[in-house]
Scaffold this motif. Structure first.
Motif, PDB file in Angstrom:
ATOM      1  N   HIS A   1       0.802  -1.218   0.000  1.00  0.00           N
ATOM      2  CA  HIS A   1       0.000   0.000   0.000  1.00  0.00           C
ATOM      3  C   HIS A   1       0.835   1.268   0.000  1.00  0.00           C
ATOM      4  O   HIS A   1       0.334   2.328  -0.392  1.00  0.00           O
ATOM      5  CB  HIS A   1      -0.927   0.015   1.216  1.00  0.00           C
ATOM      6  CG  HIS A   1      -2.141  -0.829   1.022  1.00  0.00           C
ATOM      7  ND1 HIS A   1      -3.236  -0.418   0.299  1.00  0.00           N
ATOM      8  CD2 HIS A   1      -2.425  -2.081   1.444  1.00  0.00           C
ATOM      9  CE1 HIS A   1      -4.145  -1.366   0.289  1.00  0.00           C
ATOM     10  NE2 HIS A   1      -3.669  -2.393   0.983  1.00  0.00           N
ATOM     11  N   GLY A   2       2.094   1.168   0.455  1.00  0.00           N
ATOM     12  CA  GLY A   2       2.927   2.354   0.532  1.00  0.00           C
ATOM     13  C   GLY A   2       3.903   2.474  -0.610  1.00  0.00           C
ATOM     14  O   GLY A   2       3.665   3.171  -1.595  1.00  0.00           O
TER      15      GLY A   2
ATOM     16  N   THR B   1      -4.518   5.208   2.008  1.00  0.00           N
ATOM     17  CA  THR B   1      -5.840   5.660   2.415  1.00  0.00           C
ATOM     18  C   THR B   1      -6.757   4.459   2.562  1.00  0.00           C
ATOM     19  O   THR B   1      -6.586   3.450   1.878  1.00  0.00           O
ATOM     20  CB  THR B   1      -6.427   6.653   1.398  1.00  0.00           C
ATOM     21  OG1 THR B   1      -7.774   6.952   1.767  1.00  0.00           O
ATOM     22  CG2 THR B   1      -6.409   6.076  -0.013  1.00  0.00           C
ATOM     23  N   LEU B   2      -7.719   4.581   3.453  1.00  0.00           N
ATOM     24  CA  LEU B   2      -8.678   3.506   3.659  1.00  0.00           C
ATOM     25  C   LEU B   2      -9.828   3.563   2.658  1.00  0.00           C
ATOM     26  O   LEU B   2     -10.652   2.665   2.607  1.00  0.00           O
ATOM     27  CB  LEU B   2      -9.253   3.569   5.084  1.00  0.00           C
ATOM     28  CG  LEU B   2      -8.256   3.332   6.217  1.00  0.00           C
ATOM     29  CD1 LEU B   2      -8.963   3.428   7.571  1.00  0.00           C
ATOM     30  CD2 LEU B   2      -7.577   1.983   6.079  1.00  0.00           C
ATOM     31  N   ASP B   3      -9.854   4.633   1.849  1.00  0.00           N
ATOM     32  CA  ASP B   3     -10.938   4.784   0.876  1.00  0.00           C
ATOM     33  C   ASP B   3     -10.834   3.775  -0.255  1.00  0.00           C
ATOM     34  O   ASP B   3     -11.838   3.290  -0.763  1.00  0.00           O
ATOM     35  CB  ASP B   3     -10.946   6.207   0.287  1.00  0.00           C
ATOM     36  CG  ASP B   3     -11.207   7.244   1.366  1.00  0.00           C
ATOM     37  OD1 ASP B   3     -11.878   6.900   2.361  1.00  0.00           O
ATOM     38  OD2 ASP B   3     -10.747   8.383   1.221  1.00  0.00           O
TER      39      ASP B   3
ATOM     40  N   ALA C   1      -6.832   5.358  10.299  1.00  0.00           N
ATOM     41  CA  ALA C   1      -6.273   6.462   9.516  1.00  0.00           C
ATOM     42  C   ALA C   1      -5.872   7.560  10.495  1.00  0.00           C
ATOM     43  O   ALA C   1      -6.663   8.466  10.794  1.00  0.00           O
ATOM     44  CB  ALA C   1      -7.303   6.981   8.510  1.00  0.00           C
ATOM     45  N   PRO C   2      -4.635   7.512  11.040  1.00  0.00           N
ATOM     46  CA  PRO C   2      -4.224   8.474  12.067  1.00  0.00           C
ATOM     47  C   PRO C   2      -4.117   9.906  11.553  1.00  0.00           C
ATOM     48  O   PRO C   2      -4.252  10.849  12.321  1.00  0.00           O
ATOM     49  CB  PRO C   2      -2.864   7.940  12.512  1.00  0.00           C
ATOM     50  CG  PRO C   2      -2.347   7.181  11.335  1.00  0.00           C
ATOM     51  CD  PRO C   2      -3.559   6.578  10.689  1.00  0.00           C
ATOM     52  N   SER C   3      -3.838  10.064  10.264  1.00  0.00           N
ATOM     53  CA  SER C   3      -3.741  11.390   9.663  1.00  0.00           C
ATOM     54  C   SER C   3      -3.984  11.267   8.170  1.00  0.00           C
ATOM     55  O   SER C   3      -4.082  10.167   7.628  1.00  0.00           O
ATOM     56  CB  SER C   3      -2.355  12.014   9.935  1.00  0.00           C
ATOM     57  OG  SER C   3      -1.326  11.198   9.388  1.00  0.00           O
TER      58      SER C   3
ATOM     59  N   ARG D   1      -2.213   8.615   5.609  1.00  0.00           N
ATOM     60  CA  ARG D   1      -1.485   7.596   6.361  1.00  0.00           C
ATOM     61  C   ARG D   1      -2.473   6.517   6.831  1.00  0.00           C
ATOM     62  O   ARG D   1      -3.612   6.798   7.177  1.00  0.00           O
ATOM     63  CB  ARG D   1      -0.781   8.191   7.583  1.00  0.00           C
ATOM     64  CG  ARG D   1       0.246   9.266   7.267  1.00  0.00           C
ATOM     65  CD  ARG D   1       1.475   8.693   6.598  1.00  0.00           C
ATOM     66  NE  ARG D   1       2.268   7.846   7.492  1.00  0.00           N
ATOM     67  CZ  ARG D   1       3.378   7.220   7.087  1.00  0.00           C
ATOM     68  NH1 ARG D   1       3.790   7.309   5.818  1.00  0.00           N
ATOM     69  NH2 ARG D   1       4.065   6.486   7.943  1.00  0.00           N
ATOM     70  N   VAL D   2      -1.980   5.288   6.830  1.00  0.00           N
ATOM     71  CA  VAL D   2      -2.780   4.145   7.289  1.00  0.00           C
ATOM     72  C   VAL D   2      -1.978   3.401   8.347  1.00  0.00           C
ATOM     73  O   VAL D   2      -0.771   3.203   8.198  1.00  0.00           O
ATOM     74  CB  VAL D   2      -3.124   3.189   6.121  1.00  0.00           C
ATOM     75  CG1 VAL D   2      -3.820   1.932   6.646  1.00  0.00           C
ATOM     76  CG2 VAL D   2      -4.008   3.892   5.098  1.00  0.00           C
TER      77      VAL D   2
END
Length: 242
Positions: free
Chosen positions: A163-164, A194-196, A228-230, A233-234
């Protein structure tokens, strides 16, 4: 009076024998029923344990081929470019495979042992991604002694790589944090993303396996969540009550 007394004695004797027989029958049936119930519960528990063990081993088997495929792909691309680097990668891969084979004896390992395999894995991926991958680790000493499911952290780290680093062209900071808060072992892996956007099929399988292994080994005492802390970011968080 003699005849009446004799008849009364016989009646009382018959009643006594009947009551004693009834009590004995009730006790026998009760003990037998309890014994059968305990035996049924024991068989049911053995069946559940056998099914859980078989299910756990099946889940573990699903992780290894995917991990091996990624590593071999990295080595294949390096053999022609840098033979010495490829040799180092093969050594690291051998270390990981040895760990993977040894962990079959036990479903859990100390976090410190898991970290050694993760470090070898990240070294392989760092060669593949060059300067696009930077790793920050904060692992408390008391957390290193705690037991976790073997290859669990590696699965989460692999998910973070997918994911990164694989999705961005700029440098990525992959953060791994583990600490012991009271009686809870908390492990967090954070990366860009992103969780989207739904994850790839292989990633969903990996995370689903990780959650299922935690469930089988620890029931409600462990969990895994995605946060999603910010923005951008995941964070994958695993919590285990010791």
């Amino acid at each position: 009076m003699g005849v009446w007394s004799e008849h009364s004695s016989i009646a009382f004797l018959f009643m006594g024998v009947t009551i004693a027989t009834t009590i004995w029958a009730i006790l026998y049936l009760t003990i037998t029923t309890m014994r059968q119930s305990r035996e049924a519960r024991r068989r049911e528990m053995q069946m559940k344990l056998a099914l859980s063990d078989a299910e756990l081993r099946a889940l573990e088997a699903q992780i290894n081929p995917h991990f091996l495929f990624n590593c071999l792909n990295s080595i294949r691309g390096m053999i022609v470019e840098d033979a010495d680097e490829a040799q180092d990668m093969i050594t690291r891969l051998a270390n990981i495979l040895r760990y993977s084979l040894q962990r079959d004896r036990n479903h859990t390992v100390p976090l410190a042992t898991e970290m050694e395999a993760v470090e070898d894995y990240l070294a392989l991926e760092s060669i593949r991604f060059d300067d696009r991958l930077r790793v920050r680790m904060e692992v408390a000493e008391d957390a290193r002694r705690m037991e976790i499911p073997a290859m669990l952290l590696q699965t989460v780290v692999e998910n973070a790589i997918k994911h990164g680093v694989e999705r961005i062209s700029a440098g990525e900071v992959l953060s791994i944090c583990a600490r012991l808060d009271a009686d809870v072992l908390r492990i967090e892996v954070e990366n860009s993303g992103t969780l989207d956007n739904p994850p790839a099929e292989s990633t969903r399988i990996g995370l689903a396996n990780a959650r299922e292994r935690l469930r089988i080994l620890y029931a409600e005492r462990a969990s895994m969540s995605l946060l999603a802390p910010s923005q951008g970011r995941v964070r994958a968080r695993s919590e285990e009550h010791t």
